[in-house]
Design a protein around this motif. Structure first.
Motif, mmCIF file in Angstrom:
data_model
loop_
_atom_site.group_PDB
_atom_site.id
_atom_site.type_symbol
_atom_site.label_atom_id
_atom_site.label_comp_id
_atom_site.label_asym_id
_atom_site.label_seq_id
_atom_site.Cartn_x
_atom_site.Cartn_y
_atom_site.Cartn_z
ATOM 1 N N LEU A 1 0.856 -1.192 0.000
ATOM 2 C CA LEU A 1 0.000 0.000 0.000
ATOM 3 C C LEU A 1 0.895 1.245 0.000
ATOM 4 O O LEU A 1 1.747 1.408 0.887
ATOM 5 C CB LEU A 1 -0.904 -0.007 1.232
ATOM 6 C CG LEU A 1 -1.827 -1.228 1.367
ATOM 7 C CD1 LEU A 1 -2.630 -1.147 2.668
ATOM 8 C CD2 LEU A 1 -2.755 -1.346 0.168
ATOM 9 N N THR B 1 -4.113 4.633 -4.188
ATOM 10 C CA THR B 1 -4.237 5.185 -2.835
ATOM 11 C C THR B 1 -5.609 5.803 -2.542
ATOM 12 O O THR B 1 -5.839 6.263 -1.420
ATOM 13 C CB THR B 1 -3.151 6.257 -2.601
ATOM 14 O OG1 THR B 1 -3.156 7.147 -3.725
ATOM 15 C CG2 THR B 1 -1.783 5.628 -2.466
ATOM 16 N N SER B 2 -6.490 5.830 -3.547
ATOM 17 C CA SER B 2 -7.854 6.350 -3.333
ATOM 18 C C SER B 2 -8.659 6.097 -4.601
ATOM 19 O O SER B 2 -8.095 5.782 -5.641
ATOM 20 C CB SER B 2 -7.832 7.865 -3.073
ATOM 21 O OG SER B 2 -7.584 8.566 -4.278
ATOM 22 N N SER C 1 -6.578 8.285 0.913
ATOM 23 C CA SER C 1 -7.786 7.648 1.477
ATOM 24 C C SER C 1 -7.599 7.120 2.893
ATOM 25 O O SER C 1 -8.564 6.860 3.594
ATOM 26 C CB SER C 1 -8.189 6.459 0.607
ATOM 27 O OG SER C 1 -7.260 5.396 0.799
ATOM 28 N N TYR D 1 -7.029 4.265 3.588
ATOM 29 C CA TYR D 1 -7.430 2.847 3.559
ATOM 30 C C TYR D 1 -8.467 2.514 4.635
ATOM 31 O O TYR D 1 -8.397 1.450 5.272
ATOM 32 C CB TYR D 1 -6.187 1.937 3.664
ATOM 33 C CG TYR D 1 -5.152 2.249 2.616
ATOM 34 C CD1 TYR D 1 -5.372 1.915 1.284
ATOM 35 C CD2 TYR D 1 -3.960 2.918 2.934
ATOM 36 C CE1 TYR D 1 -4.439 2.229 0.300
ATOM 37 C CE2 TYR D 1 -3.022 3.234 1.953
ATOM 38 C CZ TYR D 1 -3.266 2.882 0.651
ATOM 39 O OH TYR D 1 -2.351 3.195 -0.321
ATOM 40 N N MET E 1 -12.209 2.291 1.084
ATOM 41 C CA MET E 1 -10.957 1.640 0.679
ATOM 42 C C MET E 1 -10.594 0.443 1.554
ATOM 43 O O MET E 1 -9.860 -0.441 1.110
ATOM 44 C CB MET E 1 -9.822 2.655 0.653
ATOM 45 C CG MET E 1 -9.905 3.626 -0.511
ATOM 46 S SD MET E 1 -9.664 2.850 -2.128
ATOM 47 C CE MET E 1 -7.881 2.631 -2.150
ATOM 48 N N GLU E 2 -11.066 0.404 2.783
ATOM 49 C CA GLU E 2 -10.765 -0.774 3.618
ATOM 50 C C GLU E 2 -11.396 -2.028 2.995
ATOM 51 O O GLU E 2 -10.715 -3.039 2.790
ATOM 52 C CB GLU E 2 -11.287 -0.559 5.041
ATOM 53 C CG GLU E 2 -11.029 -1.776 5.913
ATOM 54 C CD GLU E 2 -11.490 -1.592 7.354
ATOM 55 O OE1 GLU E 2 -11.614 -0.440 7.812
ATOM 56 O OE2 GLU E 2 -11.722 -2.611 8.021
ATOM 57 N N ILE F 1 -9.623 -2.889 -0.378
ATOM 58 C CA ILE F 1 -8.297 -3.541 -0.301
ATOM 59 C C ILE F 1 -8.383 -4.925 0.354
ATOM 60 O O ILE F 1 -7.705 -5.865 -0.072
ATOM 61 C CB ILE F 1 -7.308 -2.667 0.510
ATOM 62 C CG1 ILE F 1 -7.134 -1.283 -0.125
ATOM 63 C CG2 ILE F 1 -5.959 -3.382 0.682
ATOM 64 C CD1 ILE F 1 -6.362 -1.238 -1.402
ATOM 65 N N GLY G 1 0.447 4.124 3.724
ATOM 66 C CA GLY G 1 0.276 2.712 3.372
ATOM 67 C C GLY G 1 0.777 1.787 4.476
ATOM 68 O O GLY G 1 0.289 0.666 4.630
ATOM 69 N N GLY H 1 -2.049 1.637 6.657
ATOM 70 C CA GLY H 1 -3.031 0.732 6.051
ATOM 71 C C GLY H 1 -2.653 -0.724 6.266
ATOM 72 O O GLY H 1 -3.486 -1.554 6.652
ATOM 73 N N LEU I 1 -4.923 -3.158 8.622
ATOM 74 C CA LEU I 1 -5.621 -4.283 7.983
ATOM 75 C C LEU I 1 -5.139 -5.612 8.560
ATOM 76 O O LEU I 1 -5.928 -6.535 8.769
ATOM 77 C CB LEU I 1 -5.442 -4.251 6.464
ATOM 78 C CG LEU I 1 -6.253 -3.166 5.755
ATOM 79 C CD1 LEU I 1 -5.959 -3.154 4.265
ATOM 80 C CD2 LEU I 1 -7.747 -3.364 5.982
#
Ligand SMILES: N[C@@H](CCC(=O)N[C@@H](CS)C(=O)NCC(=O)O)C(=O)O
Length: 286
Positions: free
Chosen positions: A53, A85-86, A106, A108, A122-123, A126, A154, A157, A161
């Motif tokens: 990311l 990234t968005s 974003s 994420y 975005m979560e 991705i 990232g 992110g 995640l």
């Protein structure tokens, strides 16, 4: 590959970059991503996948052209996925005015505030939609062996995640991650805009808060440059993440401070081999 458009195929280090676009149902518009497929993989011998990311302002091109992660991934037969990234197809008021919010920024997460909630999801994109699209179209990739990494925004992110989805990723790594976004200017701006003012909500998207609930080893490699201006400005706060881990019995965090290195792709590319090998080990390639 009915629902994916191939914009370019670029040969490098024996493998191929595919620059791709698809229509996302999660973000409601076209999304770009780049896939690196090493040579010698097939549906009968599928490759594991490392997601990377990118940070603020980036597209998948920055890491493709300057990260050189693929130089180390190719001989190990590790595939790489570089998402954007968005979302790019919208034009909300102010969306393109700042480099640290809106397009290219974003964070994420799934926005809950309007107008961002319409497409800044975005979560989910991705974690769920993009891997589904990739694995259903590329049978030479193994959906059971996936790891995640990232840089700066990232890195936030990747860490969040990984911590939100135990078992989904085999390992995590980050260069210069925004490790405690609730406590830094970048994160405060983004979380206020995307999630609203309730700081309790923010905790659900902050690695330093999430890690307090983690069970088991972390399998995490983090690198931070001591010459990184964003680190010096306290935008990254890896020390807060490390303190949160130290207060638990969690093992497996490797946090390295690299003397003199800055925030750029000169730093990322220098330690790329270490990150690729960290993931390769956890993905069963080494
Ligand atoms: N636009 C910002 C810098 C943003 C920045 O450094 N972005 C990082 C990610 S947080 C990056 O990777 N930029 C793209 C690049 O270096 O290729 C500024 O002018 O200070």
């Amino acid at each position: 590959m009915a629902d994916i458009t191939t914009n370019a195929t670029i040969h490098s280090f024996g493998g191929r970059f595919l620059k791709l676009t698809h229509q996302s149902s999660t973000t409601g518009g076209p999304m770009n991503f780049t896939l690196f497929l090493p040579a010698g993989i097939s549906a009968s011998d599928p490759a594991p996948l490392l997601i990377y990311l990118s940070g603020l302002t980036c597209t998948p091109d920055n890491v493709t052209e300057k990260g050189f992660l693929h130089a180390h991934a190719a001989p190990l037969k590790l595939a790489l996925l570089y998402p954007d990234t968005s979302p790019r197809g919208s034009d909300h008021p102010g969306e393109h005015d700042a480099w640290d919010f809106g397009s290219g920024a974003s964070f994420y997460i799934n926005a809950t505030q309007q107008p961002w909630a319409k497409n800044y999801q975005m979560e989910t994109y991705i974690a769920d939609e993009l891997p589904d699209v990739v694995f259903s179209n590329f049978k030479e990739l193994d959906p059971k062996r996936v790891s995640i990494s990232g840089h700066s925004m990232g890195g936030h992110g990747a860490l969040t995640l990984y911590l939100k989805n135990p078992g989904k990723y085999q390992s995590v790594s980050a260069w210069s991650p925004i490790a405690n976004p609730s406590a830094c200017p970048w994160g405060e701006k983004a979380f206020t805009g995307y999630l609203g003012k309730d700081r309790e909500e923010w905790k659900k998207h902050d690695a330093t808060e999430l890690v307090k609930h983690w069970k088991g080893p972390l399998k995490a490699l983090l690198d931070v440059g001591t010459g990184d201006n964003f680190y010096k400005q306290r935008q990254l706060l890896p020390e807060n993440f490390a303190e949160a881990v130290k207060a638990t019995s969690i093992e497996g965090l490797q946090l390295r401070y690299q003397e003199g290195y800055d925030h750029s792709y000169f730093f990322i590319s220098t330690f790329g081999e270490d990150h690729i090998k960290h993931h390769a080990k956890h993905l069963g390639l080494l």
